[in-house]
Design a protein around this motif. Structure first.
Motif, PDB file in Angstrom:
ATOM      1  N   LEU A  29       0.753  -1.139  -0.002  1.00  0.00           N
ATOM      2  CA  LEU A  29      -0.010   0.084   0.138  1.00  0.00           C
ATOM      3  C   LEU A  29       0.866   1.126  -0.010  1.00  0.00           C
ATOM      4  O   LEU A  29       2.044   1.110   0.272  1.00  0.00           O
ATOM      5  CB  LEU A  29      -1.055  -0.049   1.124  1.00  0.00           C
ATOM      6  N   SER A  30       0.327   2.326  -0.268  1.00  0.00           N
ATOM      7  CA  SER A  30       0.972   3.516  -0.476  1.00  0.00           C
ATOM      8  C   SER A  30       0.420   4.539   0.186  1.00  0.00           C
ATOM      9  O   SER A  30      -0.777   4.772   0.139  1.00  0.00           O
ATOM     10  CB  SER A  30       1.262   3.948  -2.069  1.00  0.00           C
ATOM     11  N   ASP A  31       1.430   5.522   1.050  1.00  0.00           N
ATOM     12  CA  ASP A  31       0.754   6.646   1.604  1.00  0.00           C
ATOM     13  C   ASP A  31       0.984   7.779   0.969  1.00  0.00           C
ATOM     14  O   ASP A  31       1.817   7.838   0.035  1.00  0.00           O
ATOM     15  CB  ASP A  31       1.642   7.036   2.977  1.00  0.00           C
ATOM     16  N   PRO A  32      -0.186   8.713   0.829  1.00  0.00           N
ATOM     17  CA  PRO A  32      -1.355   8.752   2.000  1.00  0.00           C
ATOM     18  C   PRO A  32      -2.694   8.318   1.152  1.00  0.00           C
ATOM     19  O   PRO A  32      -3.716   8.201   1.649  1.00  0.00           O
ATOM     20  CB  PRO A  32      -1.338  10.264   2.069  1.00  0.00           C
ATOM     21  N   SER A  33      -2.383   7.662  -0.146  1.00  0.00           N
ATOM     22  CA  SER A  33      -3.596   7.593  -0.937  1.00  0.00           C
ATOM     23  C   SER A  33      -4.575   6.331  -0.334  1.00  0.00           C
ATOM     24  O   SER A  33      -5.478   6.189  -0.510  1.00  0.00           O
ATOM     25  CB  SER A  33      -3.349   7.072  -2.266  1.00  0.00           C
ATOM     26  N   ALA A  34      -3.619   5.432   0.383  1.00  0.00           N
ATOM     27  CA  ALA A  34      -4.388   4.075   0.911  1.00  0.00           C
ATOM     28  C   ALA A  34      -5.505   4.364   1.563  1.00  0.00           C
ATOM     29  O   ALA A  34      -6.464   3.747   1.768  1.00  0.00           O
ATOM     30  CB  ALA A  34      -3.399   3.177   1.458  1.00  0.00           C
ATOM     31  N   ALA A  35      -5.325   5.515   2.582  1.00  0.00           N
ATOM     32  CA  ALA A  35      -6.323   5.866   3.621  1.00  0.00           C
ATOM     33  C   ALA A  35      -7.587   6.303   2.949  1.00  0.00           C
ATOM     34  O   ALA A  35      -8.613   5.989   3.392  1.00  0.00           O
ATOM     35  CB  ALA A  35      -5.859   6.792   4.520  1.00  0.00           C
ATOM     36  N   ALA A  36      -7.373   7.149   1.746  1.00  0.00           N
ATOM     37  CA  ALA A  36      -8.609   7.377   0.948  1.00  0.00           C
ATOM     38  C   ALA A  36      -9.290   6.375   0.379  1.00  0.00           C
ATOM     39  O   ALA A  36     -10.333   6.087   0.525  1.00  0.00           O
ATOM     40  CB  ALA A  36      -8.263   8.659   0.231  1.00  0.00           C
ATOM     41  N   MET A  37      -8.437   5.487  -0.262  1.00  0.00           N
ATOM     42  CA  MET A  37      -9.102   4.331  -1.013  1.00  0.00           C
ATOM     43  C   MET A  37      -9.771   3.469  -0.257  1.00  0.00           C
ATOM     44  O   MET A  37     -11.005   3.106  -0.277  1.00  0.00           O
ATOM     45  CB  MET A  37      -7.813   3.523  -1.709  1.00  0.00           C
ATOM     46  N   LEU A  38      -9.193   2.847   0.829  1.00  0.00           N
ATOM     47  CA  LEU A  38      -9.787   2.150   1.641  1.00  0.00           C
ATOM     48  C   LEU A  38     -10.917   2.571   2.666  1.00  0.00           C
ATOM     49  O   LEU A  38     -11.921   1.695   2.903  1.00  0.00           O
ATOM     50  CB  LEU A  38      -8.826   1.848   2.872  1.00  0.00           C
TER      51      LEU A  38
END
Length: 424
Positions: A281-290
């Motif tokens: 996973l990649s920060d910070p996009s993972a937080a928005a995606m999940l």
């Protein structure tokens, strides 16, 4: 089922939230973790080096599944050691992890028929770099450390600026020089079982430190998901990049089950180029995606390990967009050493209690000493907000962030995440 997540950043915090919401029977652990993760998982506190602590934790707690995403541990062979114990591992071994090296990635992408930027050179010395730059005369170029972090890069049309930047990096890594092409950058993340994959909502990452894509490159100051792309474009991403990468790994006898993140350039003509890749996973996009995924997290990880993932996109909350904004430390991303700052715990507690059901505040570079919290790196917090339009999501996020301006000395954030999609 007992699951151990390895990591201590906002992406692991967001992952734990997704897993915690699962209806499956589970018990969650995290190592080394951070104070905010205690709401979802047991934080493993053990002495000794990281690798031995992980192995001890797996044995002591009878862990069934490990989600591994810490680069240093992967390079040290932690996933191979865990598999030797009979544990199930979501994440790359050392062979797959080498694909995060840009030189390796470009070679493999070429072998697999995946487009990368065609006009490119790799320089190992300043002499090679200056010679290569002469071939890009009067053109905008992107310089990237082959073995570097996401922020180890420079975009410039100035020969002098390129040389100055390279002098500070080439002793530690070869430099990849690419011709700059106009287009939309996008981040696509999948969960794969080695054959099939499920695609998370594609995001737009904001990696410059200042508004309007100015300032230094960072490892990410915010993200927006889903990026408003047509199904035709999403299908091209799948056919031209993702499927070719999965098939290439299989053909090279690399067994990979886990998350993969592709950083892409999509041109106005619809061409899709692979810029770089993470086997995590990649920060910070993972937080928005999940935050948008409706599927059961634990169930999906089980299917990935069993080779039973459905070859379709994840079911997502189509009624909302998700926007995340990083609250950064003073000096980030230009300084490698960031001052430790005291976090106002009362303000933090009030902020967390004030979060609505469509908001989350994830911890990153935060440590606990005694009964106090301190920043210990460049990106201590990530706020995620969901709403029915990009504009509403943006306004809700920044209204909340305004109340956190004094959370710790020097706290700052980029003020235009998502704005380019509704300001014309």
């Amino acid at each position: 089922m007992k699951i151990l997540v390895l990591g201590n950043t906002a992406k692991e915090h967001a992952l734990l939230k997704w897993l915690c919401e699962s209806e499956e029977e589970k018990e969650l652990f995290v190592y080394p973790g951070n104070p905010g993760m205690s709401e979802y998982a047991h934080i493993v506190k053990q002495m000794g080096d990281n690798k031995s602590a992980v192995i001890d934790c797996v044995k002591k707690n009878h862990i069934d599944l490990i989600v591994s995403s810490t680069g240093r541990l992967i390079e040290e062979g932690i996933n191979e050691d865990l598999k030797a114990l009979g544990a199930e591992v979501i994440g790359p071994g050392r062979d797959a992890y080498t694909y995060e090296n840009l030189q390796t990635l470009r070679k493999r992408a070429s072998d697999y028929g995946i487009k990368t930027l065609e006009k490119a050179k790799i320089a190992n010395t300043m002499e090679e770099l200056e010679s290569a730059l002469s071939q890009f005369k009067n053109r905008m170029v992107a310089l990237k450390c082959v073995k570097g972090r996401g922020r180890d890069r420079c975009d410039t049309s100035s020969f002098e600026r390129a040389v100055e930047w390279a002098k500070n990096h080439i002793d530690n890594s070869p430099i990849l020089i690419e011709e700059f092409i106009e287009g939309l950058t996008a981040t696509a993340t999948i969960l794969t079982d080695g054959t099939n994959y499920r695609l998370l909502p594609i995001a737009c990452d904001y990696d410059r430190s200042k508004e309007d894509n100015e300032g230094s490159f960072s490892s990410g100051m915010g993200a927006l998901a889903p990026l408003p792309l047509s199904k035709y474009t999403r299908d091209r991403v799948g056919e031209e990049v993702i499927k070719k990468m999965i098939n290439g790994l299989k053909n090279d006898k690399i067994v990979y089950k886990g998350f993969m993140t592709f950083h892409l350039l999509i041109t106005s003509s619809g061409d899709v180029y692979l810029l770089n890749m993470k086997t995590r996973l990649s920060d910070p996009s993972a937080a928005a995606m999940l935050s948008l995924v409706k599927d059961d997290g634990v169930r999906e990880l089980k299917k990935a390990m069993q080779g039973k993932l459905e070859p379709v996109e994840f079911n997502i909350d189509n009624s909302n967009y998700a926007l995340d904004v990083v609250i950064a430390s003073l000096g980030y991303p230009d300084k490698d050493l960031i001052c430790k700052e005291h976090i106002d715990k009362r303000m933090l507690s009030y902020a967390r209690e004030s979060l609505s059901k469509d908001m989350s505040l994830f911890f990153g570079a935060v440590s606990e000493e005694g009964n106090e919290y301190y920043t210990n790196g460049g990106r201590p917090f990530t706020l995620v907000v969901k709403d029915s339009s990009i504009e509403r999501t943006n306004r809700k996020a920044y209204s909340f962030l305004y109340s956190l301006s004094d959370l710790f000395p020097g706290a700052w954030y980029r003020s235009d995440i998502g704005a380019n999609f509704f300001i014309f």
